[in-house]
Motif scaffolding. Structure first.
Motif, PDB file in Angstrom:
ATOM      1  N   ALA A 113       0.838  -1.211   0.000  1.00 27.46           N
ATOM      2  CA  ALA A 113       0.000   0.000   0.000  1.00 27.46           C
ATOM      3  C   ALA A 113       0.866   1.251   0.000  1.00 27.46           C
ATOM      4  CB  ALA A 113      -0.935  -0.006   1.208  1.00 27.46           C
ATOM      5  N   ALA A 114       1.920   1.229   0.798  1.00 30.74           N
ATOM      6  CA  ALA A 114       2.824   2.384   0.855  1.00 30.74           C
ATOM      7  C   ALA A 114       3.539   2.583  -0.477  1.00 30.74           C
ATOM      8  CB  ALA A 114       3.838   2.196   1.980  1.00 30.74           C
ATOM      9  N   THR A 115       3.943   1.481  -1.102  1.00 29.80           N
ATOM     10  CA  THR A 115       4.612   1.561  -2.407  1.00 29.80           C
ATOM     11  C   THR A 115       3.669   2.095  -3.471  1.00 29.80           C
ATOM     12  OG1 THR A 115       6.092  -0.277  -1.868  1.00 29.80           O
ATOM     13  CG2 THR A 115       5.783   0.232  -4.199  1.00 29.80           C
ATOM     14  N   LEU A 116       2.450   1.571  -3.492  1.00 28.44           N
ATOM     15  CA  LEU A 116       1.477   1.964  -4.508  1.00 28.44           C
ATOM     16  C   LEU A 116       1.103   3.440  -4.369  1.00 28.44           C
ATOM     17  CD1 LEU A 116       0.023   0.415  -6.800  1.00 28.44           C
ATOM     18  CD2 LEU A 116      -1.962   0.267  -5.302  1.00 28.44           C
ATOM     19  N   ALA A 117       0.989   3.921  -3.141  1.00 34.39           N
ATOM     20  CA  ALA A 117       0.588   5.311  -2.908  1.00 34.39           C
ATOM     21  C   ALA A 117       1.616   6.302  -3.431  1.00 34.39           C
ATOM     22  CB  ALA A 117       0.345   5.540  -1.420  1.00 34.39           C
ATOM     23  N   ARG A 118       2.853   5.828  -3.665  1.00 34.43           N
ATOM     24  CA  ARG A 118       3.891   6.709  -4.194  1.00 34.43           C
ATOM     25  C   ARG A 118       3.880   6.778  -5.718  1.00 34.43           C
ATOM     26  NH1 ARG A 118       6.891   4.331   0.189  1.00 34.43           N
ATOM     27  NH2 ARG A 118       7.880   2.828  -1.206  1.00 34.43           N
ATOM     28  N   ARG A 119       2.919   6.106  -6.340  1.00 37.57           N
ATOM     29  CA  ARG A 119       2.790   6.167  -7.798  1.00 37.57           C
ATOM     30  C   ARG A 119       1.678   7.155  -8.134  1.00 37.57           C
ATOM     31  NH1 ARG A 119       2.410  -0.322  -9.098  1.00 37.57           N
ATOM     32  NH2 ARG A 119       4.316  -0.973  -7.996  1.00 37.57           N
ATOM     33  N   PRO A 120       1.986   8.414  -8.370  1.00 41.44           N
ATOM     34  CA  PRO A 120       0.946   9.432  -8.543  1.00 41.44           C
ATOM     35  C   PRO A 120      -0.004   9.174  -9.705  1.00 41.44           C
ATOM     36  CG  PRO A 120       3.113  10.267  -9.205  1.00 41.44           C
ATOM     37  CD  PRO A 120       3.343   8.965  -8.518  1.00 41.44           C
ATOM     38  N   LYS A 121       0.483   8.581 -10.773  1.00 40.74           N
ATOM     39  CA  LYS A 121      -0.369   8.330 -11.932  1.00 40.74           C
ATOM     40  C   LYS A 121      -1.283   7.122 -11.744  1.00 40.74           C
ATOM     41  CE  LYS A 121       2.758  10.486 -15.270  1.00 40.74           C
ATOM     42  NZ  LYS A 121       3.513  10.297 -16.544  1.00 40.74           N
ATOM     43  N   GLN A 122      -1.127   6.434 -10.624  1.00 44.68           N
ATOM     44  CA  GLN A 122      -1.937   5.249 -10.352  1.00 44.68           C
ATOM     45  C   GLN A 122      -3.343   5.616  -9.892  1.00 44.68           C
ATOM     46  OE1 GLN A 122      -0.452   1.812 -10.534  1.00 44.68           O
ATOM     47  NE2 GLN A 122      -2.654   1.597 -10.804  1.00 44.68           N
ATOM     48  N   PHE A 123      -3.521   6.861  -9.455  1.00 42.40           N
ATOM     49  CA  PHE A 123      -4.788   7.241  -8.828  1.00 42.40           C
ATOM     50  C   PHE A 123      -5.554   8.259  -9.664  1.00 42.40           C
ATOM     51  CE2 PHE A 123      -1.945   5.683  -5.611  1.00 42.40           C
ATOM     52  CZ  PHE A 123      -2.750   4.772  -4.937  1.00 42.40           C
ATOM     53  N   GLN A 174      -2.638   5.755   3.322  1.00 39.54           N
ATOM     54  CA  GLN A 174      -1.404   6.291   2.758  1.00 39.54           C
ATOM     55  C   GLN A 174      -1.665   7.547   1.933  1.00 39.54           C
ATOM     56  OE1 GLN A 174       1.829   5.443   3.034  1.00 39.54           O
ATOM     57  NE2 GLN A 174       1.455   3.769   4.475  1.00 39.54           N
ATOM     58  N   LEU A 175      -2.861   7.650   1.380  1.00 33.80           N
ATOM     59  CA  LEU A 175      -3.243   8.828   0.597  1.00 33.80           C
ATOM     60  C   LEU A 175      -3.764   9.957   1.480  1.00 33.80           C
ATOM     61  CD1 LEU A 175      -5.066   7.062  -2.391  1.00 33.80           C
ATOM     62  CD2 LEU A 175      -2.809   8.159  -2.435  1.00 33.80           C
ATOM     63  N   GLY A 176      -3.796   9.717   2.779  1.00 33.29           N
ATOM     64  CA  GLY A 176      -4.271  10.740   3.699  1.00 33.29           C
ATOM     65  C   GLY A 176      -5.776  10.794   3.844  1.00 33.29           C
ATOM     66  N   LEU A 177      -6.459   9.753   3.367  1.00 30.67           N
ATOM     67  CA  LEU A 177      -7.923   9.701   3.456  1.00 30.67           C
ATOM     68  C   LEU A 177      -8.303   8.930   4.715  1.00 30.67           C
ATOM     69  CD1 LEU A 177      -8.698   9.030  -0.296  1.00 30.67           C
ATOM     70  CD2 LEU A 177      -9.166  11.135   0.965  1.00 30.67           C
ATOM     71  N   THR A 178      -8.528   9.658   5.766  1.00 31.79           N
ATOM     72  CA  THR A 178      -8.876   9.057   7.049  1.00 31.79           C
ATOM     73  C   THR A 178     -10.358   9.283   7.338  1.00 31.79           C
ATOM     74  OG1 THR A 178      -8.201  11.092   8.174  1.00 31.79           O
ATOM     75  CG2 THR A 178      -6.542   9.362   7.946  1.00 31.79           C
TER      76      THR A 178
END
Length: 230
Positions: free
Chosen positions: A95-105, A140-144
């Motif tokens: 999850a932490a790795t994926l959240a660092r891929r800006p174009k993934q979201f 990880q995206l800050g969505l709490t």
């Protein structure tokens, strides 16, 4: 006539926050997040690839009769040897790795979700992705302060295995089990979301083709709102 001091029904409804549902894959994230996790598991473990290859003749025989069976087998192989604690660690790291891929979201989808939160809506992410992974990515995206209804795994003798796949009608069942039986707005991207969208006061189809939009409207029996999110 209502008793003195009693709250009128209309006032009660007005005091309740709107319930807004978001699918995850295809709406907030591009692609299938659990598939990406499984692909990473195979990429890091050559022996899992070898075992899947050995099983491939059987999986090919099963494919015409059940797509779900071969997929579940591949997931079981990817999760072999993981107990609950090790699975949570692996899912959290991915999850932490994926959240660092800006174009993934999907930027527009994330912005829409945040707007609903700021407006005081009750936002629930309803997804077929596994719960630990989906929750980890959102955090990880800050969505709490989000409610997440997702697929669930359970420990087995050889590793984690599927307990509940939260897709299609299961999404509606999950909401009912949470005590949510009505929602004002729902965002989805595929026919798997049709049961959830059908019960929404307003159904929103994200990045749907004209063909998918027509198919969805036939399934819902009414028009949908169509948005293009990037």
């Amino acid at each position: 006539m209502p008793e003195q001091g009693a709250l009128a029904p209309a006032s009660t409804d007005a005091a309740l926050p709107r319930v807004v549902l978001f699918d995850f894959d295809g709406v907030l994230i591009r692609g299938d997040s659990f598939y990406l996790f499984m692909r990473e598991r195979y990429r890091r473990s050559p022996w899992r690839c070898a075992l899947a290859l050995l099983c491939s003749p059987l999986l090919l025989l099963l494919r015409p009769f059940s797509r779900r069976g071969p997929m579940h087998t591949l997931v079981r192989i990817a999760l072999l040897g993981l107990d609950e604690r090790r699975y949570q660690t692996a899912a959290g790291a991915f999850a932490a790795t994926l959240a660092r891929r800006p174009k993934q979201f999907c930027r527009d989808g994330l912005q829409a979700l945040r707007r609903h939160q700021l407006q005081g809506d009750r936002v629930i992410v309803v997804t077929g992705c596994e719960h630990t992974l989906a929750s980890g990515i959102l955090q990880q995206l800050g969505l709490t302060d989000l409610e997440v209804l997702a697929s669930q795994l359970r420990p087995g003798w050889l590793g984690m295995r599927l307990l509940r796949h939260n897709v299609g009608r299961r999404k509606v069942q999950s909401l009912a089990e949470r005590g949510v039986e009505a929602w004002q707005l729902a965002y989805g991207d595929s026919m798997y979301d049709a049961p959830m969208l059908k019960l929404a006061a307003e159904a929103v189809l994200v990045n749907g083709t004209p063909t998918l939009c027509k198919k969805m409207e036939r399934a819902l029996g009414r028009a949908v709102t169509r948005v293009e999110w990037f």
